[in-house]
Design an enzyme around this catalytic site. Structure first.
Site, mmCIF file in Angstrom:
data_model
loop_
_atom_site.group_PDB
_atom_site.id
_atom_site.type_symbol
_atom_site.label_atom_id
_atom_site.label_comp_id
_atom_site.label_asym_id
_atom_site.label_seq_id
_atom_site.Cartn_x
_atom_site.Cartn_y
_atom_site.Cartn_z
ATOM 1 N N LYS A 199 0.975 -1.240 -0.048
ATOM 2 C CA LYS A 199 0.061 0.204 0.095
ATOM 3 C C LYS A 199 0.879 1.225 -0.174
ATOM 4 C CE LYS A 199 -2.656 -1.261 3.534
ATOM 5 N NZ LYS A 199 -1.612 -2.664 3.628
ATOM 6 N N ARG A 274 -9.410 0.197 9.674
ATOM 7 C CA ARG A 274 -9.011 -0.950 9.881
ATOM 8 C C ARG A 274 -10.610 -2.142 10.073
ATOM 9 N NH1 ARG A 274 -3.049 -2.178 10.773
ATOM 10 N NH2 ARG A 274 -1.819 -0.027 9.398
ATOM 11 N N ARG A 313 11.350 -6.202 4.674
ATOM 12 C CA ARG A 313 10.981 -5.103 5.653
ATOM 13 C C ARG A 313 11.395 -4.594 6.950
ATOM 14 N NH1 ARG A 313 5.115 -2.552 4.971
ATOM 15 N NH2 ARG A 313 4.575 -3.020 7.485
ATOM 16 N N ARG A 319 11.337 -1.661 11.502
ATOM 17 C CA ARG A 319 9.934 -0.559 11.592
ATOM 18 C C ARG A 319 9.682 -2.249 12.996
ATOM 19 N NH1 ARG A 319 5.803 0.223 7.475
ATOM 20 N NH2 ARG A 319 4.135 -0.585 8.844
ATOM 21 N N ARG A 331 -0.154 -9.702 13.468
ATOM 22 C CA ARG A 331 -1.087 -8.541 12.260
ATOM 23 C C ARG A 331 -1.919 -9.402 11.469
ATOM 24 N NH1 ARG A 331 4.006 -5.320 10.743
ATOM 25 N NH2 ARG A 331 2.015 -3.465 9.315
#
Ligand code: 5GP
Length: 377
Positions: A199, A274, A313, A319, A331
């Site tokens: 996204k 969400r 990532r 992160r 998640r």
């Protein structure tokens, strides 16, 4: 009356209904019939093309005294602005020498056109008498001493279209009159998908192409965390545990963005809504503004790919919410249980589109996403 209309690059909203226009024409026709009912000669009705065609047509059906109809074409407008220079684009279709002329104009704005035409008819063409008859006038702009003999309606200084009036040749065929909408409806796109679907990777390109403000709730929150605000501190503990921050916090940030961001055609929401409750809240937020979600674009990858991409990532971006397999699994679970039901929610509203981004390079997937947007926008 229909909703808003788009002509070229501009949006127009309903302004004067057809029946009100007709009522104004009835009044003008009554006055003309009274003034000319025993006229000793045959007056000339001069239709100023093209804008006055519908007005003159309606007026003629109500005129009861003998008259001759001729036309002329003048122009002083370019786009939505008067240029101040009146051009005689097409001459009179018949001589008016020694005749009484009733000019039928759609709208008098500065009056440049009508006054130049009146002078030309009297001084150059030798008309015996000239009266001005206009469907509309903008009194705040009209600055000439000449009397407007017959006026259908006075309107404020705004650019209008419809009932003969055009914006660069479009809009003349609308039976109602519309006014330019200085605050046109915004588009609200939702970029949807599981974590790691890309996204954030594709949002920039979409936002740029469609002049949208990209709103990533994750990024807004991370900015609060980095700034060490109270909101940021609260959010951090929840995000670290792979949980969602309270709806009210996220929604407040989004509404602020809707209110404050100017100069865009809309918004691209990424990471919101969400869950179903957030989706309902978003509908309510937009409803209050007289707007609604335009479309939802779902980027689809399977769970293995989610793991693969998020691990990659985590190494690059470091992160906290990508840190461990456990967090990632959490998640993914949150996505399936809370976020995925939104697909059916938006499908039911006829607003859901999907792009398969499981395989392919970033460029290939971006091309797929943009191609899908093209079918929606
Ligand atoms: P004026 O010479 O009085 O400034 O402008 C007269 C002409 O400008 C009209 O005949 C019409 O063609 C155009 N015009 C003035 N105001 C408007 C408007 O609000 N909308 C449109 N479409 N044309 C207008």
């Amino acid at each position: 009356m229909e909703d808003k209309i788009k002509l070229h690059d501009k949006v127009f909203k309903p302004y004067i209904r057809h029946d009100r226009i007709i009522a104004a024409i009835d009044d003008v026709a009554d006055k003309l019939n009274r003034d000319f009912y025993n006229c000793p000669d045959v007056p000339v009705i001069l239709c100023v093309l093209n804008g006055s065609i519908p007005f003159t047509g309606e007026l003629l059906q109500r005129i009861t005294f003998p008259c001759q109809v001729i036309s002329i074409k003048m122009s002083s407008y370019q786009g939505t602005q008067s240029t101040g220079t009146v051009l005689n684009v097409m001459g009179l279709t018949s001589s008016v020498k020694g005749r009484r002329v009733i000019i039928c104009e759609d709208i008098v704005d500065t009056g440049n056109t009508i006054v130049a035409l009146k002078e030309m008819l009297l001084d150059k063409e030798g008309a015996a008498d000239v009266r001005i008859c206009t469907l509309l006038v903008k009194p705040d702009v009209y600055d000439k001493p000449d009397k407007l003999d017959y006026v259908g309606m006075e309107i404020p200084n705004a650019f209008i279209v419809g009932f003969g009036l055009d914006y660069d040749e479009l809009g003349r065929n609308n039976k109602d009159i519309y006014v330019i909408d200085d605050n046109p409806m915004k588009k609200y796109y939702i970029l949807f998908g599981p974590p790691g679907a890309g996204k954030g990777t594709h949002a920039g390109a979409i936002a740029q192409k469609y002049n949208l403000k990209h709103i990533s709730t994750g990024e807004l929150l991370r900015a609060e965390i980095a700034a060490g605000t109270e909101l940021g501190k609260q959010a951090k503990s929840l995000i670290d545990a792979g949980m969602l921050v309270p709806d009210s916090v996220v929604e407040g940030m989004i509404e602020t963005a809707f209110d404050t961001v100017k100069g865009v055609d809309g918004f691209l929401l990424d990471g919101f809504p969400r869950n179903l409750s957030q989706a309902a809240d978003l509908d309510e937020i937009l409803d209050k503004r007289g707007e609604s979600v335009t479309a939802v674009v779902g980027l689809m990858i399977d769970d293995d790919m989610i793991f693969q991409r998020i691990r990659g990532r985590a190494i690059i971006e470091g992160r906290a919410d990508d840190a461990s397999d456990e967090t990632i699994a959490n998640r993914i679970k949150t996505y399936h249980t809370q976020t995925e039901p939104l697909i059916d929610y938006y499908k039911a509203a006829g607003k859901y589109w999907e792009v398969d981004v499981d395989g392919g390079t970033i460029e290939e997937n971006r091309a797929r996403v943009l191609a899908k947007m093209e079918t929606i926008a």
